[in-house]
Design a protein around this motif. Structure first.
Motif, PDB file in Angstrom:
ATOM      1  N   SER A   1     -47.042  33.108 -29.365  1.00  0.00           N
ATOM      2  CA  SER A   1     -47.587  34.374 -28.875  1.00  0.00           C
ATOM      3  C   SER A   1     -48.217  34.166 -27.506  1.00  0.00           C
ATOM      4  CB  SER A   1     -48.629  34.938 -29.842  1.00  0.00           C
ATOM      5  OG  SER A   1     -48.019  35.289 -31.062  1.00  0.00           O
ATOM      6  N   GLU A   2     -47.982  35.118 -26.620  1.00  0.00           N
ATOM      7  CA  GLU A   2     -48.517  35.059 -25.266  1.00  0.00           C
ATOM      8  C   GLU A   2     -48.644  36.472 -24.733  1.00  0.00           C
ATOM      9  OE1 GLU A   2     -47.216  33.140 -20.955  1.00  0.00           O
ATOM     10  OE2 GLU A   2     -46.648  32.137 -22.821  1.00  0.00           O
ATOM     11  N   GLY A   3     -49.830  36.797 -24.221  1.00  0.00           N
ATOM     12  CA  GLY A   3     -50.033  38.128 -23.656  1.00  0.00           C
ATOM     13  C   GLY A   3     -49.863  39.242 -24.662  1.00  0.00           C
TER      14      GLY A   3
ATOM     15  N   SER B   1     -51.521  17.322 -34.565  1.00  0.00           N
ATOM     16  CA  SER B   1     -52.137  18.594 -34.158  1.00  0.00           C
ATOM     17  C   SER B   1     -53.349  18.925 -35.016  1.00  0.00           C
ATOM     18  CB  SER B   1     -51.110  19.721 -34.236  1.00  0.00           C
ATOM     19  OG  SER B   1     -50.073  19.522 -33.315  1.00  0.00           O
ATOM     20  N   GLU B   2     -53.260  18.620 -36.288  1.00  0.00           N
ATOM     21  CA  GLU B   2     -54.401  18.882 -37.173  1.00  0.00           C
ATOM     22  C   GLU B   2     -55.592  18.017 -36.767  1.00  0.00           C
ATOM     23  OE1 GLU B   2     -56.893  20.412 -39.930  1.00  0.00           O
ATOM     24  OE2 GLU B   2     -54.958  21.191 -39.247  1.00  0.00           O
TER      25      GLU B   2
ATOM     26  N   ALA C   1     -54.333  19.750 -24.183  1.00  0.00           N
ATOM     27  CA  ALA C   1     -54.487  21.067 -24.809  1.00  0.00           C
ATOM     28  C   ALA C   1     -55.380  21.981 -23.981  1.00  0.00           C
ATOM     29  CB  ALA C   1     -55.063  20.905 -26.218  1.00  0.00           C
ATOM     30  N   MET C   2     -56.472  21.440 -23.445  1.00  0.00           N
ATOM     31  CA  MET C   2     -57.405  22.264 -22.670  1.00  0.00           C
ATOM     32  C   MET C   2     -56.768  22.753 -21.371  1.00  0.00           C
ATOM     33  SD  MET C   2     -61.167  20.466 -23.273  1.00  0.00           S
ATOM     34  CE  MET C   2     -60.710  18.874 -22.605  1.00  0.00           C
TER      35      MET C   2
ATOM     36  N   HIS D   1     -59.618  27.669 -29.333  1.00  0.00           N
ATOM     37  CA  HIS D   1     -59.425  27.170 -30.694  1.00  0.00           C
ATOM     38  C   HIS D   1     -58.304  27.929 -31.407  1.00  0.00           C
ATOM     39  CE1 HIS D   1     -62.826  24.442 -30.443  1.00  0.00           C
ATOM     40  NE2 HIS D   1     -63.475  25.404 -29.824  1.00  0.00           N
ATOM     41  N   ALA D   2     -58.171  29.212 -31.125  1.00  0.00           N
ATOM     42  CA  ALA D   2     -57.060  29.982 -31.701  1.00  0.00           C
ATOM     43  C   ALA D   2     -55.729  29.494 -31.140  1.00  0.00           C
ATOM     44  CB  ALA D   2     -57.239  31.470 -31.418  1.00  0.00           C
ATOM     45  N   SER D   3     -55.718  29.089 -29.876  1.00  0.00           N
ATOM     46  CA  SER D   3     -54.482  28.594 -29.269  1.00  0.00           C
ATOM     47  C   SER D   3     -54.022  27.300 -29.927  1.00  0.00           C
ATOM     48  CB  SER D   3     -54.653  28.389 -27.765  1.00  0.00           C
ATOM     49  OG  SER D   3     -55.417  27.235 -27.471  1.00  0.00           O
ATOM     50  N   LEU D   4     -54.965  26.490 -30.370  1.00  0.00           N
ATOM     51  CA  LEU D   4     -54.612  25.252 -31.059  1.00  0.00           C
ATOM     52  C   LEU D   4     -53.929  25.540 -32.390  1.00  0.00           C
ATOM     53  CD1 LEU D   4     -57.767  23.023 -30.443  1.00  0.00           C
ATOM     54  CD2 LEU D   4     -55.559  22.921 -29.278  1.00  0.00           C
TER      55      LEU D   4
END
Length: 386
Positions: free
Chosen positions: A132-134, A209-210, A248-249, A380-383
């Motif tokens: 998801s993006e935008g 990732s976790e 990630a950041m 954090h949601a993006s992760l």
């Protein structure tokens, strides 16, 4: 559903295949083409897509990237602009899902590009099937198909497409990867085999990732689009989690498709170890009294957009009319209560502000005016989405 079609073989095959599915299933489709304003041929390519879409009784829209002088990585800036334009178009149309025509060849080429950058798992795996993006969900339904599969379909059905001349230009990294892949075939390094390798790596990535999500949840905070953390807490996570968190950041903050090169991430890590400020990928690291802040670099933020349109790939300002651009030092001086926010200048100056010409109307993050600004998704949601 939206279809992003350039006129090349892959996307043209997707257009015809999805049109057939739509007729059988009653699915509503619309087609979009992005003209990046970088090649004269792009106008004719968009016109070709328009003709094909019309023959299939589908609505077609051309989006033009209006840009001035482009600094930094041209292909990355074009990619960011493309997804931003498509997402804005889809939202305006009430379209929630957009399909892209990337194939197994793109996965294999991306893997080789990742190797050239000494990338970790995230950089080697590259392409996601869905994200998801935008406010729009993008899909890649043809990642299991090869470029040859799609062109064979077009040839069998007497369908034509246009060739992008940049595909043969060795100036571009992906062209070099395409040539390298052909050279590696005698060793058994093929598109199919690399696709299998990437699949296997993606299984391992789920475990990694976790671990990254847990580490970020315990160390990294988010405020006004910036990320903050205690230097010592971050370093105690260890070099590998540090590297993954940097990746990630930066990807979240700068909208990067790929992580920066390993040597660049190492330099950023060394700056943190040495208590030094640094910049990378349009982001700025500032370390003061043991606390680090990562924010956008002022020179790298997005250009002006209208209120309600996504700004700098993450922000949406609403509540008042006007143009959205960075608050900057000039705007911050017009916000008498900005110090009450507790946020440093570095952070506030790269947050979105609403302007009428040179007059500041609102600066939500600085507590000025009635507009609101939302940075989404959160880090954090993006992760979780990745």
């Amino acid at each position: 559903m939206g279809l992003a079609v350039s006129g090349g073989g892959d996307s043209t095959a997707m257009l015809h295949l999805m049109a057939g599915v739509a007729r059988q299933c009653g699915l509503a489709l619309e087609v979009v083409t992005v003209d990046h304003g970088l090649r004269a041929e792009a106008v004719d390519e968009a016109a070709f897509v328009a003709r094909v879409a019309a023959d299939l009784n589908l609505m077609h829209t051309v989006l033009v990237w209006e840009h001035g002088k482009i600094t930094g990585n041209l292909m990355e800036r074009a990619r960011q602009a493309r997804y931003r334009l498509i997402a804005d178009w889809a939202r305006d149309k009430g379209i929630e899902n957009v399909a892209l025509a990337h194939t197994a060849d793109d996965v294999a080429e991306g893997f080789l590009i990742g190797l050239s950058r000494a990338a970790g798992l995230d950089g080697l795996i590259g392409m996601r099937r869905r994200w998801s993006e935008g406010g729009v969900t993008f899909h890649r339904p043809f990642l299991a198909a090869t470029r040859r599969d799609l062109r064979d379909y077009l040839l069998r059905n007497g369908l034509i497409w246009v060739e992008d001349p940049t595909n043969d230009n060795d100036h571009y990294t992906r062209t070099k990867a395409r040539r390298a892949l052909k050279a590696l075939q005698p060793l058994g390094i093929t598109v199919d085999n690399l696709h299998t390798v990437v699949h296997n790596l993606s299984m391992a990535q789920g475990v990694v990732s976790e671990a990254v999500r847990r580490a970020a949840g315990g160390v990294v905070g988010e405020v006004a689009g910036a990320l903050t953390f205690q230097r010592q807490d971050f370093l105690e996570l260890g070099p590998e989690l540090n590297r993954l968190l940097w990746s990630a950041m930066l990807r979240w903050m700068a909208g990067l498709q790929h992580a920066p090169r390993a040597e660049s991430l190492h330099r950023l890590q060394q700056a943190l170890v040495a208590d030094r400020d640094a910049t990378l990928a349009g982001c700025r690291l500032r370390v003061r009294e043991g606390r680090a802040t990562l924010s956008r670099e002022a020179r790298a933020v997005g250009g002006p957009v209208s209120a309600g349109v996504l700004w700098d790939g993450r922000w949406r300002v609403s509540g008042l009319a006007g143009d959205v651009r960075a608050l900057g030092a000039v705007g911050l001086r017009q916000c008498p209560d900005w110090r009450a926010t507790g946020l440093p200048r570095q952070v506030l100056e790269v947050t979105p502000a609403l302007w009428h010409g040179d007059r500041l109307i609102a600066a939500p993050s600085a507590g000025f005016g009635a507009a609101t600004a939302t940075c989404t998704p959160s880090f954090h949601a993006s992760l979780i989405s990745h």
